[in-house]
Design a protein around this motif. Structure first.
Motif, PDB file in Angstrom:
ATOM      1  N   VAL A 247       0.854  -1.189   0.000  1.00 19.78           N
ATOM      2  CA  VAL A 247       0.000   0.000   0.000  1.00 19.78           C
ATOM      3  C   VAL A 247       0.895   1.246   0.000  1.00 19.78           C
ATOM      4  O   VAL A 247       1.671   1.466   0.930  1.00 19.78           O
ATOM      5  CB  VAL A 247      -0.925   0.016   1.228  1.00 19.78           C
ATOM      6  N   GLY A 248       0.778   2.048  -1.045  1.00 20.03           N
ATOM      7  CA  GLY A 248       1.562   3.272  -1.130  1.00 20.03           C
ATOM      8  C   GLY A 248       2.827   3.099  -1.935  1.00 20.03           C
ATOM      9  O   GLY A 248       3.192   1.991  -2.354  1.00 20.03           O
ATOM     10  N   MET A 249       3.520   4.228  -2.121  1.00 19.33           N
ATOM     11  CA  MET A 249       4.738   4.256  -2.935  1.00 19.33           C
ATOM     12  C   MET A 249       6.004   4.006  -2.116  1.00 19.33           C
ATOM     13  O   MET A 249       7.092   3.952  -2.671  1.00 19.33           O
ATOM     14  CB  MET A 249       4.852   5.618  -3.627  1.00 19.33           C
ATOM     15  N   GLY A 250       5.853   3.892  -0.811  1.00 15.85           N
ATOM     16  CA  GLY A 250       7.012   3.636   0.034  1.00 15.85           C
ATOM     17  C   GLY A 250       7.843   4.855   0.344  1.00 15.85           C
ATOM     18  O   GLY A 250       8.892   4.733   0.990  1.00 15.85           O
ATOM     19  N   PHE A 251       7.408   6.048  -0.097  1.00 17.97           N
ATOM     20  CA  PHE A 251       8.205   7.250   0.135  1.00 17.97           C
ATOM     21  C   PHE A 251       8.366   7.503   1.631  1.00 17.97           C
ATOM     22  O   PHE A 251       7.410   7.351   2.387  1.00 17.97           O
ATOM     23  CB  PHE A 251       7.534   8.479  -0.479  1.00 17.97           C
ATOM     24  N   PRO A 252       9.565   7.901   2.066  1.00 18.38           N
ATOM     25  CA  PRO A 252       9.716   8.326   3.467  1.00 18.38           C
ATOM     26  C   PRO A 252       8.781   9.501   3.747  1.00 18.38           C
ATOM     27  O   PRO A 252       8.471  10.277   2.843  1.00 18.38           O
ATOM     28  CB  PRO A 252      11.187   8.754   3.559  1.00 18.38           C
ATOM     29  N   GLY A 253       8.346   9.631   4.991  1.00 19.08           N
ATOM     30  CA  GLY A 253       7.468  10.738   5.349  1.00 19.08           C
ATOM     31  C   GLY A 253       8.138  12.085   5.136  1.00 19.08           C
ATOM     32  O   GLY A 253       9.353  12.226   5.304  1.00 19.08           O
ATOM     33  N   ILE A 254       7.341  13.073   4.727  1.00 13.00           N
ATOM     34  CA  ILE A 254       7.871  14.418   4.547  1.00 13.00           C
ATOM     35  C   ILE A 254       8.415  14.926   5.876  1.00 13.00           C
ATOM     36  O   ILE A 254       7.753  14.849   6.915  1.00 13.00           O
ATOM     37  CB  ILE A 254       6.774  15.371   4.026  1.00 13.00           C
ATOM     38  N   SER A 255       9.640  15.434   5.861  1.00 11.34           N
ATOM     39  CA  SER A 255      10.287  15.893   7.096  1.00 11.34           C
ATOM     40  C   SER A 255      11.243  17.023   6.767  1.00 11.34           C
ATOM     41  O   SER A 255      11.582  17.257   5.593  1.00 11.34           O
ATOM     42  CB  SER A 255      11.060  14.741   7.756  1.00 11.34           C
ATOM     43  N   ASN A 256      11.684  17.723   7.805  1.00 15.46           N
ATOM     44  CA  ASN A 256      12.681  18.785   7.604  1.00 15.46           C
ATOM     45  C   ASN A 256      13.935  18.230   6.949  1.00 15.46           C
ATOM     46  O   ASN A 256      14.466  18.806   6.003  1.00 15.46           O
ATOM     47  CB  ASN A 256      13.034  19.436   8.946  1.00 15.46           C
ATOM     48  N   GLU A 257      14.421  17.093   7.483  1.00 17.86           N
ATOM     49  CA  GLU A 257      15.653  16.533   6.933  1.00 17.86           C
ATOM     50  C   GLU A 257      15.455  16.067   5.500  1.00 17.86           C
ATOM     51  O   GLU A 257      16.333  16.254   4.648  1.00 17.86           O
ATOM     52  CB  GLU A 257      16.142  15.369   7.800  1.00 17.86           C
ATOM     53  N   GLY A 258      14.288  15.452   5.213  1.00 16.73           N
ATOM     54  CA  GLY A 258      14.008  15.026   3.850  1.00 16.73           C
ATOM     55  C   GLY A 258      13.971  16.203   2.895  1.00 16.73           C
ATOM     56  O   GLY A 258      14.489  16.121   1.766  1.00 16.73           O
ATOM     57  N   ASN A 259      13.391  17.309   3.330  1.00 16.34           N
ATOM     58  CA  ASN A 259      13.330  18.496   2.481  1.00 16.34           C
ATOM     59  C   ASN A 259      14.703  19.133   2.286  1.00 16.34           C
ATOM     60  O   ASN A 259      15.009  19.660   1.212  1.00 16.34           O
ATOM     61  CB  ASN A 259      12.358  19.513   3.076  1.00 16.34           C
ATOM     62  N   ILE A 260      15.541  19.071   3.337  1.00 14.00           N
ATOM     63  CA  ILE A 260      16.910  19.574   3.204  1.00 14.00           C
ATOM     64  C   ILE A 260      17.678  18.720   2.195  1.00 14.00           C
ATOM     65  O   ILE A 260      18.423  19.235   1.353  1.00 14.00           O
ATOM     66  CB  ILE A 260      17.614  19.579   4.573  1.00 14.00           C
ATOM     67  N   LEU A 261      17.487  17.402   2.296  1.00 17.22           N
ATOM     68  CA  LEU A 261      18.108  16.492   1.325  1.00 17.22           C
ATOM     69  C   LEU A 261      17.646  16.812  -0.091  1.00 17.22           C
ATOM     70  O   LEU A 261      18.441  16.858  -1.034  1.00 17.22           O
ATOM     71  CB  LEU A 261      17.749  15.040   1.658  1.00 17.22           C
ATOM     72  N   SER A 262      16.345  17.016  -0.234  1.00 15.87           N
ATOM     73  CA  SER A 262      15.776  17.288  -1.548  1.00 15.87           C
ATOM     74  C   SER A 262      16.384  18.553  -2.145  1.00 15.87           C
ATOM     75  O   SER A 262      16.751  18.602  -3.328  1.00 15.87           O
ATOM     76  CB  SER A 262      14.254  17.419  -1.445  1.00 15.87           C
ATOM     77  N   GLU A 263      16.504  19.583  -1.327  1.00  9.37           N
ATOM     78  CA  GLU A 263      17.084  20.840  -1.811  1.00  9.37           C
ATOM     79  C   GLU A 263      18.539  20.640  -2.230  1.00  9.37           C
ATOM     80  O   GLU A 263      18.983  21.140  -3.273  1.00  9.37           O
ATOM     81  CB  GLU A 263      16.994  21.906  -0.716  1.00  9.37           C
ATOM     82  N   TYR A 264      19.297  19.897  -1.405  1.00  6.50           N
ATOM     83  CA  TYR A 264      20.713  19.663  -1.709  1.00  6.50           C
ATOM     84  C   TYR A 264      20.871  18.933  -3.042  1.00  6.50           C
ATOM     85  O   TYR A 264      21.665  19.339  -3.905  1.00  6.50           O
ATOM     86  CB  TYR A 264      21.364  18.852  -0.580  1.00  6.50           C
ATOM     87  N   TYR A 265      20.114  17.846  -3.217  1.00  8.49           N
ATOM     88  CA  TYR A 265      20.276  17.055  -4.436  1.00  8.49           C
ATOM     89  C   TYR A 265      19.652  17.723  -5.656  1.00  8.49           C
ATOM     90  O   TYR A 265      20.050  17.445  -6.786  1.00  8.49           O
ATOM     91  CB  TYR A 265      19.695  15.656  -4.226  1.00  8.49           C
TER      92      TYR A 265
END
Length: 814
Positions: free
Chosen positions: A714-732
């Motif tokens: 059930v679902g795409m398996g994406f990690p939950g949205i978080s500050n660290e995840g968003n920081i990672l996203s911005e970096y990459y």
């Protein structure tokens, strides 16, 4: 220590010889005892002080004099080399050894090992110059205040010869074992056979690629689906390369105990097939410690690793050689149970025994952190002051390493971490002032968060500050405070507050370690939550740090069944962008299983987004029922969260009360996990397991045959949205142009593939996988994702359509 088979001699350094010869005594990891790991900064400081003293010694002082000495002892030739800090060509000659020490060691009697080193150089010089006597000098430099202390002695050549013979006698048993390994065991390892009569599809390609990577010192990234036999197919060529002298040891790394057991079993199969290698499994200190008081101490077990607090630390280095000689003569595989048995017999620490034993082993099976973590790696193999060894590393379940590596190269400190020590220390303690200084500095960082501070519905103030550079004020404060804590513990052993200070010192040590390697791949994140403030040094991209470690190894193979897309994993794990590094090679292997034995369906009419989940409960109950109605048996449904899982499970059980369900719970113990898996019997009865995606039952679980015939993800398996995840996203996004992919999509792929991989485990397995999420219909194409399944997915737009698709599949299987 090495055995040069071409020259038939033992080669080692003066430092190695002296450390091995005088390793006798107690195990003691307390600050200031020499049992801890030296920091890189301390090593740099020591080198600077050496140069300063050498320059000030005058024109007659020869600095850094290289010496090599060969001598026979009981039929063995020992060739020992090293660099004397200084030689003065006077009458008599003087050999100088410089040591930088703390105040604690400065006032004590000189360490025996320090005298041993300078006596070795004096013996070498007597032999080379035909001297009858010589003067030795120890120069102690106290780093606290720069005071210098000289200890001088004069010895005859005969005295030094007798002393050196005693040194060689102390290490002779190690040399004999090494000689046997090089002359007898390694040739047998090279001639070992593959332990099975035939190879599976893809196995031969993996074996050849792995052998080439290790032989040439390359990095190999392998996407190898379940069923190929990755463990034996990587160990076998690694051992062949070892036997042929292309590497010195093989480290087999994995994240789970079950996989370590599998690797140990494969190693035993190779041994039975003629490869006479030795294998040890390393187990964490807290798992094998037998000191009850240490296990109950919140400060950690290592605080009790000293002769006063633990009887198994007393005379450890006197008894360990006897234990090692017995265990080496008894067998060639050393599991946790074997190590614990021998440790109990000799009343020594099992954790430290396995580390000592590893030096005599060819295969070391352990967790990732023993190789890659900058603070807890095995110093004897990977320390900054240890020469790089030609080690081959096999990284199993490598899809887990990106997140693990980010954690290894990150650190954090909370204001509340200082509270226990402040609350426990006596009011008159001067150490409290130092702690208050750091606490005040950290609390001042609240001002950095003022623009983001908000009060939530529960009245808790929250805010943050993101700094893309190092906070030097924080790093400097930690760097200054930690030695003060260690000095306090040396003089207040057993007093009130020691446990709390020990705990804090460990946290600061972690911060200090990461501060030393902090670079542009890190950010500093200050977070406010109510009265709490946390400073986090976050590693966003571990590729550079891993690359530096990999350069010190000799060949590394990363493999997993779910390294999709490979370009992402190769990039993050040090293989260059898209695996383009000249050091890297990528290998994709197809599944050995018949794709006709497997049904892949997607239900793309159900949204599993957080805000849509309540409306999906009944629909998911229908999907589960439809899947199970096609054929009774064992199924597992994987959910993005416990809350989501529990809502659907309750609704399902209410609607179908006669269906047996087993449910994963938070924080399950090992016996509870075993009991959960035992519920999946090898029969045709209907059972539904409810689990969390990415949890302990979504990977590393082997339920072959009828024990599991279907998985619903059930679902795409994406990690939950978080500050660290968003920081990672911005970096990459800034560095790769793929922020969301790197931070969320690709880790999600891995979770889904791991869960789906529980279904088909053997050649004669049959099963179904159902992927549920409306994004599967619109998900952007990915060739590696599509190729992984070996067949396209069938789309089902409703539960009834799904039931019919699966009914047709099972009818065809019959």
């Amino acid at each position: 220590m090495k055995y040069n088979i071409e020259r038939a001699c033992i080669e080692m350094s003066v430092r190695e010889l002296c450390e091995m010869a005088y390793s006798g005594g107690d195990l003691d990891l307390r600050p200031g005892t020499g049992g801890g790991r030296p920091s890189f900064l301390r090593a740099v400081l020591g080198a600077k002080i050496h140069r300063k003293l050498q320059a000030a010694a005058g024109a007659g002082y020869q600095a850094e004099v290289t010496m090599t000495h060969a001598e026979q002892f009981h039929g063995l030739t020992f060739e020992v080399e090293g660099r004397a800090d200084g030689v003065i060509a006077s009458d008599p000659y003087v050999v100088d050894e410089i040591k930088t020490v703390s105040g604690f060691a400065f006032s004590q009697s000189p360490a025996q090992i320090h005298f041993a080193q300078v006596k070795c150089y004096a013996h070498f010089l007597c032999r080379a110059k035909d001297l009858q006597s010589i003067q030795i000098r120890l120069t102690y430099y106290r780093v606290d205040d720069g005071e210098i202390r000289y200890i001088e002695e004069e010895h005859t050549a005969d005295e030094l010869a007798e002393f050196y013979a005693d040194l060689l006698a102390r290490v002779e048993y190690r040399a004999r074992i090494l000689e046997e390994r090089q002359t007898v065991l390694l040739p047998a390892i090279a001639g070992g056979r593959f332990p099975f009569s035939s190879v599976r599809v893809g196995q031969d390609d993996l074996i050849r690629a792995c052998y080439r990577a290790i032989s040439t010192g390359k990095r190999l990234f392998v996407d190898a689906p379940t069923g190929i036999g990755k463990t034996v197919s990587t160990l076998y060529p690694a051992l062949r390369a070892l036997g042929e002298g292309k590497c010195e040891k093989v480290f087999y790394l994995t994240a789970k105990a079950a996989t370590r057991r599998e690797a140990y079993s494969a190693s035993a199969q190779l041994f039975a097939a003629g490869s006479r290698h030795r294998t040890v499994v390393l187990t964490a200190r807290e798992q094998v410690c037998v000191n009850k008081e240490a296990k109950e101490d919140a400060a950690g077990i290592s605080r009790h690793c000293n002769p006063q607090d633990c009887p198994r630390a007393r005379d450890f280095y006197e008894r360990a050689p006897l234990a090692i000689c017995e265990i080496l003569g008894r067998q060639s595989g050393y599991s946790r149970a074997v190590v614990e048995e021998i440790a109990a017999k000799y009343n020594i620490c099992p954790y430290e025994l396995q580390l000592e034993l590893s030096e005599f082993c060819d295969v070391i099976i352990c967790d990732y952190n023993y190789v890659f973590d900058p603070q807890v790696h095995l110093h004897r193999y990977f320390g900054e002051d240890v020469p790089s060894g030609r080690y081959a590393v096999l990284v199993d379940e490598a899809h887990n390493l990106p997140d693990r590596a980010r954690a290894m190269f990150s650190a954090s400190l909370k204001c509340s971490d200082l509270a226990p020590a402040l609350e426990t220390l006596p009011p008159e303690s001067r150490l409290r002032d130092h702690l208050h200084n750091l606490l005040g500095l950290m609390q001042s960082y609240r001002n950095l968060c003022r623009d983001t501070l908000q009060t939530d519905g529960e009245g808790i103030e929250r805010g943050y500050d993101l700094n893309h550079g190092a906070m030097e004020s924080f790093h400097t404060a930690v760097r200054k405070l930690r030695p003060i804590l260690d000095a306090w513990m040396r003089t207040h052993c057993g007093e009130i507050g020691e446990s709390e200070v020990w705990t804090l010192s460990g946290a600061l040590r972690r911060v200090e370690t990461i501060a030393e390697i902090y670079d542009k791949t890190h950010v500093t994140f200050v977070e406010v939550e109510g009265e709490e403030l946390t400073v986090r040094l976050i590693c966003l991209d571990p590729s550079q740090a891993l690359d530096e470690r990999l350069r010190k190894l000799h060949g590394c193979v990363f493999f997993s069944a779910t390294m999709v897309p490979m370009s992402y994993y190769a990039d993050v794990l040090g293989g260059g962008k898209g695996g383009s590094s000249k050091h890297s090679t990528i290998l994709h292997l197809k599944s050995p299983f018949d794709p006709e034995n497997f049904a892949l369906c997607t239900v793309n009419t159900i949204s599993t987004k957080l805000e849509d989940r309540p409306r999906s409960y009944k629909k998911l109950v229908d999907v589960i029922a439809a899947t199970a109605s096609a054929k009774p048996g064992n199924y597992i449904v994987y959910f993005p969260s416990y809350d989501y899982m529990n809502h659907v499970q309750e609704l399902f059980s209410k609607k179908y009360p006669k269906v047996t369900t087993v449910v994963q719970k938070r924080g399950m113990t090992a016996p509870e996990r075993e009991q959960f898996l035992e519920a999946f019997k090898d029969d045709a009865n209907l059972r539904i397991g409810f689990c969390v995606l990415g949890g302990s039952f979504s990977e590393g679980v082997d339920l072959p045959g009828r024990q599991l015939i279907g998985a619903i993800v059930v679902g795409m398996g994406f990690p939950g949205i978080s500050n660290e995840g968003n920081i990672l996203s911005e970096y990459y996004e800034n560095t790769r142009g793929s922020g969301f992919d790197y931070a969320y999509r690709y880790p999600g792929y891995s979770r889904v593939l791991q869960a789906a991989g529980r279904v088909i485990r053997r050649d004669d397995d049959f099963g179904v996988v159902v992927l549920v999420d409306d994004s599967w219909g619109s998900e952007k194409g990915n060739d590696e994702w599509d190729a992984h399944w070996s067949k396209p997915a069938t789309i089902a737009r409703s539960a009834s359509e799904l039931a019919e698709i699966l009914r047709i599949f099972w009818k065809k299987i019959k």
